[in-house]
Scaffold this active site. Structure first.
Site, PDB file in Angstrom:
ATOM      1  N   LYS A 198     -48.089 -12.613   2.805  1.00 36.98           N
ATOM      2  CA  LYS A 198     -49.301 -13.217   3.393  1.00 36.98           C
ATOM      3  C   LYS A 198     -49.027 -13.940   4.700  1.00 36.98           C
ATOM      4  O   LYS A 198     -49.830 -13.885   5.625  1.00 36.98           O
ATOM      5  CB  LYS A 198     -49.968 -14.160   2.397  1.00 36.98           C
ATOM      6  CG  LYS A 198     -49.069 -15.319   2.030  1.00 36.98           C
ATOM      7  CD  LYS A 198     -49.387 -15.885   0.689  1.00 36.98           C
ATOM      8  CE  LYS A 198     -48.089 -16.460   0.180  1.00 36.98           C
ATOM      9  NZ  LYS A 198     -48.013 -16.800  -1.153  1.00 36.98           N
ATOM     10  N   VAL A 222     -53.020 -11.696  -1.106  1.00 35.74           N
ATOM     11  CA  VAL A 222     -54.040 -12.723  -1.323  1.00 35.74           C
ATOM     12  C   VAL A 222     -54.420 -12.767  -2.799  1.00 35.74           C
ATOM     13  O   VAL A 222     -54.864 -11.765  -3.359  1.00 35.74           O
ATOM     14  CB  VAL A 222     -55.303 -12.450  -0.479  1.00 35.74           C
ATOM     15  CG1 VAL A 222     -56.363 -13.511  -0.752  1.00 35.74           C
ATOM     16  CG2 VAL A 222     -54.965 -12.395   1.006  1.00 35.74           C
ATOM     17  N   GLY A 224     -52.736 -12.885  -5.618  1.00 30.26           N
ATOM     18  CA  GLY A 224     -51.924 -12.134  -6.585  1.00 30.26           C
ATOM     19  C   GLY A 224     -52.595 -10.971  -7.287  1.00 30.26           C
ATOM     20  O   GLY A 224     -52.719  -9.888  -6.729  1.00 30.26           O
ATOM     21  N   ILE A 239     -55.725 -10.609  -8.301  1.00 32.30           N
ATOM     22  CA  ILE A 239     -57.174 -10.388  -8.111  1.00 32.30           C
ATOM     23  C   ILE A 239     -57.385  -9.352  -7.006  1.00 32.30           C
ATOM     24  O   ILE A 239     -56.886  -9.533  -5.901  1.00 32.30           O
ATOM     25  CB  ILE A 239     -57.887 -11.704  -7.702  1.00 32.30           C
ATOM     26  CG1 ILE A 239     -57.643 -12.790  -8.740  1.00 32.30           C
ATOM     27  CG2 ILE A 239     -59.361 -11.466  -7.493  1.00 32.30           C
ATOM     28  CD1 ILE A 239     -58.297 -14.119  -8.386  1.00 32.30           C
ATOM     29  N   GLU A 289     -44.765 -22.357  -4.172  1.00 32.06           N
ATOM     30  CA  GLU A 289     -43.895 -21.712  -3.191  1.00 32.06           C
ATOM     31  C   GLU A 289     -42.523 -22.396  -3.241  1.00 32.06           C
ATOM     32  O   GLU A 289     -42.394 -23.508  -3.755  1.00 32.06           O
ATOM     33  CB  GLU A 289     -44.473 -21.889  -1.782  1.00 32.06           C
ATOM     34  CG  GLU A 289     -45.805 -21.208  -1.576  1.00 32.06           C
ATOM     35  CD  GLU A 289     -45.707 -19.706  -1.697  1.00 32.06           C
ATOM     36  OE1 GLU A 289     -44.946 -19.084  -0.942  1.00 32.06           O
ATOM     37  OE2 GLU A 289     -46.383 -19.147  -2.574  1.00 32.06           O
ATOM     38  N   ASP A 344     -50.580 -22.466   2.616  1.00 30.26           N
ATOM     39  CA  ASP A 344     -50.611 -21.185   1.895  1.00 30.26           C
ATOM     40  C   ASP A 344     -52.052 -20.660   1.804  1.00 30.26           C
ATOM     41  O   ASP A 344     -52.309 -19.485   2.045  1.00 30.26           O
ATOM     42  CB  ASP A 344     -50.004 -21.399   0.493  1.00 30.26           C
ATOM     43  CG  ASP A 344     -50.117 -20.178  -0.389  1.00 30.26           C
ATOM     44  OD1 ASP A 344     -49.313 -19.244  -0.193  1.00 30.26           O
ATOM     45  OD2 ASP A 344     -51.004 -20.140  -1.259  1.00 30.26           O
ATOM     46  N   LYS A 378     -54.057 -17.180   3.453  1.00 31.74           N
ATOM     47  CA  LYS A 378     -54.901 -16.256   2.685  1.00 31.74           C
ATOM     48  C   LYS A 378     -56.316 -16.204   3.269  1.00 31.74           C
ATOM     49  O   LYS A 378     -56.917 -15.137   3.365  1.00 31.74           O
ATOM     50  CB  LYS A 378     -54.921 -16.683   1.222  1.00 31.74           C
ATOM     51  CG  LYS A 378     -53.545 -16.514   0.553  1.00 31.74           C
ATOM     52  CD  LYS A 378     -53.470 -17.233  -0.776  1.00 31.74           C
ATOM     53  CE  LYS A 378     -52.096 -17.079  -1.426  1.00 31.74           C
ATOM     54  NZ  LYS A 378     -51.868 -18.023  -2.523  1.00 31.74           N
ATOM     55  N   GLY A 393     -47.413 -15.191 -10.074  1.00 31.76           N
ATOM     56  CA  GLY A 393     -46.704 -14.722 -11.266  1.00 31.76           C
ATOM     57  C   GLY A 393     -46.218 -13.306 -11.054  1.00 31.76           C
ATOM     58  O   GLY A 393     -46.846 -12.516 -10.328  1.00 31.76           O
TER      59      GLY A 393
HETATM   60  N1  HSE Z   1     -47.853 -20.496  -4.299  1.00 30.27           N
HETATM   61  C1  HSE Z   1     -49.017 -19.696  -4.451  1.00 30.27           C
HETATM   62  C2  HSE Z   1     -50.014 -20.455  -5.290  1.00 30.27           C
HETATM   63  C3  HSE Z   1     -48.790 -18.380  -5.145  1.00 30.27           C
HETATM   64  O1  HSE Z   1     -49.710 -21.549  -5.789  1.00 30.27           O
HETATM   65  O2  HSE Z   1     -51.110 -19.961  -5.447  1.00 30.27           O
HETATM   66  C4  HSE Z   1     -48.502 -17.231  -4.284  1.00 30.27           C
HETATM   67  O3  HSE Z   1     -49.440 -17.010  -3.294  1.00 30.27           O
END
Ligand code: HSE
Length: 440
Positions: free
Chosen positions: A108, A135, A137, A139, A193, A204, A208, A306
């Site tokens: 990402k 973006v 995971g 979904i 992360e 993060d 996304k 995950g």
């Molecule tokens: N670290 C991210 C989160 C997961 O907590 O959603 C991977 O994008």
């Protein structure tokens, strides 16, 4: 174009997600081959430490630590990148595309920073670049925006796209935990992360959102266009008081197209009504709530991190790219919208003009006339108070009190002025804090 009878992949990265991909490819090999119309063959796995890759997942002979092994093998159809980070992943993907390989990535940060460049290159080379796992995971929001909603006009997109932040705020609310304890739990559960400041500072989620807004609006959205605020200044008191007013505090990422044509792009904690859809996305769950002009409200929710949810998205991308290869249908989903070529240049609404209701929290010494002074500051900026609560001294004679107000709708610029002026009042302790209230 001759159709290969197998889809041959080179996997760059054998960490948590990489090993999840190998596990999925092994366990679902039969169904994947049926759905794709050909088996997927892993030709190389490049790992930082090949000795740490489980031998039940991949034969030793396929393991290497040198990315050139993948790039120099003309038999690799699809390069799969799950290393993350800007470099060397960026250079590696560029040379994969230049070499005419199809590319699937979960990166990402790279897409948010250099997506336009990579997509332009991919189109020039007539290769596909897929990135569902980048973006949220597991979904399938990228596919939904690119394909399922291709005929709609996106009015707004509101998401919870950082599981760590959602977990932390949920635990502060449900278990009364303090911020650091809740964050530690999230790290232990493996959502965060490597550097959790990217999660709690909103970085993060901003990556996304930049990708989602680019797809939703066909505009070249850059990270700098997004107003970003983390959840790290939300306190246990905020969570409790928000609840008293009927709200939950959620880590939101918002993209909207305003009537003026400008984009409203924000990542920040927000108070949302307890009865709203996003208030009920709890724990580490992610969700993206899209409002389309035609479809109306459309909610996707699930696991945003995950090994297996993320691996599933990567492998489904490999299946999709594989179908393109088998049918000679490369470039089936044009990426022009991602490059923002078809539309006028992006206009981002000045954040100071964003109008919403606010939650204001002020800590102060308890002195006669205090509320009058606070109300005077708000009045001077034309900000009107809707509700107010004062929390007592908690026993100690001179302990500070907390004053919390909900305002009527006001521009952010005025609220910033209010915070600045309040900080000058001699009774005030610490920094006053404002949290946006998100409607809709
Ligand atoms: N670290 C991210 C989160 C997961 O907590 O959603 C991977 O994008």
């Amino acid at each position: 174009v001759t159709s290969p009878r197998r889809i041959r992949i080179g996997l760059l990265g054998a960490g948590v997600v990489g090993q999840g991909i190998l596990e999925l490819l092994r366990d679902h090999a039969g169904t994947i081959a049926e759905r794709l119309g050909a088996p997927i063959e892993v030709r190389h796995v490049v790992a930082r430490d090949p000795n740490r890759v489980r031998n039940d997942l991949v034969p030793k002979a396929l393991l290497s630590f040198d990315p050139r092994v993948i790039l120099d093998d003309p038999e690799v159809d699809v390069v799969v990148e799950v290393v993350g980070g800007l470099e060397p992943a960026g250079t590696f993907l560029r040379s994969a595309i230049e070499g005419g390989r199809q590319v699937v990535t979960a990166n990402k940060a790279l897409l948010a920073e250099r997506g336009h460049e990579l997509i332009t290159l991919a189109e020039a080379k007539r290769v596909d670049l897929y990135f569902e796992a980048a973006v949220a995971g597991g979904i399938p929001i990228i596919r939904v925006l690119r394909e399922a909603l291709a005929s709609d006009r996106i009015v707004a997109l509101r998401g919870i796209v950082n599981g760590t932040s959602n977990y932390v705020l949920s635990r502060m609310r449900d278990a009364g935990l303090a911020f650091p304890d809740a964050l530690r739990e999230a790290q232990e559960l493996g959502f965060a992360e490597a550097d959790p400041t990217l999660d709690v500072s909103g970085g993060d989620a901003a990556h996304k959102l930049a990708i989602l807004a680019t797809l939703a609006y066909g505009a070249q959205v850059h990270l700098d266009d997004v107003t970003v605020e983390g959840i790290d200044e939300v306190t246990a008191t905020d969570v409790v008081l928000a609840r008293r007013f009927g709200f939950a505090i959620k880590p939101l990422a918002v993209a909207r197209k305003l009537a003026s044509g400008a984009l409203d792009l924000r990542v920040h904690p927000a108070l949302v009504e307890e009865t709203s859809v996003l208030a009920n996305i709890s724990g580490a769950l992610n969700a993206v709530y899209v409002e389309g002009a035609m479809v109306g409200p459309c909610l996707l929710s699930g696991l945003g991190a995950g090994a297996l949810p993320t691996a599933m998205s990567v492998v489904s991308d490999i299946v999709d790219v594989g179908r393109n290869l088998l049918t000679g249908a490369r470039g089936r989903v044009p990426s022009r919208a991602f490059r923002g070529e078809s539309l006028e240049p992006i206009q981002v609404r000045d954040p100071a003009e964003h109008r919403t209701r606010f939650y204001l929290r002020i800590q102060s010494q308890d002195r006669p006339g205090l509320l009058g002074k606070i109300a005077g500051v708000l009045g001077a900026f034309d900000v009107s108070i809707e509700q107010l609560v004062q929390e007592g001294r908690g026993g100690a004679e001179d302990a500070p009190i907390t004053v919390v107000m909900l305002t009527h709708e006001a521009p952010e610029g005025a609220i910033r002025g209010v915070l600045r002026e309040l900080a000058f009042l001699p009774q005030i302790v610490g920094r006053p804090k404002a949290i946006r209230i998100e409607e809709g």
